[in-house]
Design a protein around this motif. Sequence first.
Motif, PDB file in Angstrom:
ATOM      1  N   GLU A  78       0.849  -1.200   0.000  1.00 45.98           N
ATOM      2  CA  GLU A  78       0.000   0.000   0.000  1.00 45.98           C
ATOM      3  C   GLU A  78       0.885   1.251   0.000  1.00 45.98           C
ATOM      4  O   GLU A  78       2.124   1.158   0.039  1.00 45.98           O
ATOM      5  N   GLU A  79       0.205   2.419  -0.047  1.00 45.29           N
ATOM      6  CA  GLU A  79       0.959   3.678  -0.183  1.00 45.29           C
ATOM      7  C   GLU A  79       0.959   4.427   1.152  1.00 45.29           C
ATOM      8  O   GLU A  79      -0.088   4.907   1.591  1.00 45.29           O
ATOM      9  N   GLY A  80       2.101   4.495   1.812  1.00 44.87           N
ATOM     10  CA  GLY A  80       2.238   5.299   3.028  1.00 44.87           C
ATOM     11  C   GLY A  80       1.832   4.563   4.291  1.00 44.87           C
ATOM     12  O   GLY A  80       0.972   3.681   4.275  1.00 44.87           O
ATOM     13  N   LEU A  81       2.449   4.940   5.412  1.00 39.36           N
ATOM     14  CA  LEU A  81       2.183   4.267   6.689  1.00 39.36           C
ATOM     15  C   LEU A  81       0.777   4.516   7.214  1.00 39.36           C
ATOM     16  O   LEU A  81       0.159   3.635   7.816  1.00 39.36           O
ATOM     17  N   THR A  95      12.083   8.169   7.881  1.00 39.91           N
ATOM     18  CA  THR A  95      11.974   7.403   9.131  1.00 39.91           C
ATOM     19  C   THR A  95      11.370   8.199  10.282  1.00 39.91           C
ATOM     20  O   THR A  95      10.530   7.685  11.032  1.00 39.91           O
ATOM     21  N   MET A  96      11.771   9.469  10.429  1.00 42.39           N
ATOM     22  CA  MET A  96      11.271  10.233  11.575  1.00 42.39           C
ATOM     23  C   MET A  96       9.762  10.465  11.467  1.00 42.39           C
ATOM     24  O   MET A  96       9.049  10.465  12.474  1.00 42.39           O
ATOM     25  N   GLY A  97       9.259  10.620  10.233  1.00 41.77           N
ATOM     26  CA  GLY A  97       7.815  10.762  10.024  1.00 41.77           C
ATOM     27  C   GLY A  97       7.091   9.486  10.463  1.00 41.77           C
ATOM     28  O   GLY A  97       6.049   9.540  11.128  1.00 41.77           O
ATOM     29  N   PHE A  98       7.672   8.330  10.123  1.00 41.34           N
ATOM     30  CA  PHE A  98       7.056   7.051  10.530  1.00 41.34           C
ATOM     31  C   PHE A  98       7.044   6.943  12.059  1.00 41.34           C
ATOM     32  O   PHE A  98       6.085   6.463  12.654  1.00 41.34           O
ATOM     33  N   ILE A 147       8.383  -2.377  10.962  1.00 41.23           N
ATOM     34  CA  ILE A 147       9.832  -2.542  10.729  1.00 41.23           C
ATOM     35  C   ILE A 147      10.229  -1.582   9.614  1.00 41.23           C
ATOM     36  O   ILE A 147       9.700  -1.646   8.502  1.00 41.23           O
ATOM     37  N   ASP A 148      11.176  -0.697   9.916  1.00 40.47           N
ATOM     38  CA  ASP A 148      11.565   0.355   8.968  1.00 40.47           C
ATOM     39  C   ASP A 148      13.029   0.251   8.554  1.00 40.47           C
ATOM     40  O   ASP A 148      13.935   0.477   9.367  1.00 40.47           O
TER      41      ASP A 148
END
Length: 269
Positions: free
Chosen positions: A59-62, A81-84, A73-74
């Motif tokens: 899918e598109e985006g967290l 990463t910080m946005g996630f 898991i990133d």
Amino acid sequence: MINVIIAGAAGRMGQRIGYMVSQHPELNYAAAFEAAGSPSIGRDPGEMGGWGSAGVRIEEGLEAVIDKGDVVIDFTFHAATMGFAKIAAAHKTAMVIGTTGLSAENLDELKTLSVDFPCVQAPNMAVGVNVLFKLAEKTASILGDDYNIEIVELHHNKKKDAPSGTALKLAEMAASGVNRNLAEVGVYERNGIIGERTMEEIGVQTVRGGDIVGEHTIYFCGPGERIEITHRAHSRDNFAQGAAKAAAWVAGKEPGLYTMFDVLGLQDL
Ligand SMILES: NC(=O)c1ccc[n+]([C@@H]2O[C@H](COP(=O)([O-])OP(=O)(O)OC[C@H]3O[C@@H](n4cnc5c(N)ncnc54)[C@H](O)[C@@H]3O)[C@@H](O)[C@H]2O)c1
Ligand SMILES: O=C(O)C1=N[C@H](C(=O)O)CCC1
């Protein structure tokens, strides 16, 4: 079962982590996502990687998948990463971060966010490398100030950050062994008439080429002898197995920022 969301599911690491999660007895591959516009959106990550169906579509985006899992898991790119981490913290969803290239400010922010969610962050999830970190610190502390410390790392030509996160952590561990501050003694390039090497400096040098998975050597060069300790990754599978192990470990833990030393029980060595 622990439901796992895989970020960057089409990437080199995302693919191998997906496979390891699909094989893990406590983990379920619950969701996968990629960056907007990725040609992998809508595809099955297992079929893409040739290891069978993962049972999910990318899918598109967290935001689209955050409610489907217990742990994210990133292994993507530092800018994402910080946005996630902010999304995971807001949903109190656990996270495993293997992405490198995070700044000191990013790591401080992660520490602050981790009051709300449990997060394992480590630049290298292979067991052998985490043992090497401990060996580097111990060897430096035993040899003391008479031995020059140098680190050389080799990686593939697609790697975007330098030096590797692993080389930086190795340098930090060695610096801690001799009570130095890496920010003051780290030397990352040498060119021209640079004068004699100081005893304090810790050199970190980078090689990029071909499909080298990852190699790190730490040198302790003294009068009349030297010690070299090397880790060579034969494939990405040790990193991916470490990430799956970290996901199984961190799900349901108290909020906080953890490392692979916690996951592997190496903290007190
Ligand atoms: N900690 C470890 O053990 C370890 C081991 C290997 C690699 N790494 C690190 O993992 C990271 C990824 O390495 P790689 O070789 O797999 O890179 P890669 O480029 O093959 O994969 C990264 C994936 O992330 C995706 N991505 C980028 N931005 C995104 C976003 N905003 N949303 C969703 N997906 C996004 C990309 O499309 C790509 O598929 C690097 O930082 C690398 O240094 C860490
Ligand atoms: O392939 C990569 O990229 C790797 N990155 C990590 C690092 O920067 O230390 C771990 C080794 C592989």
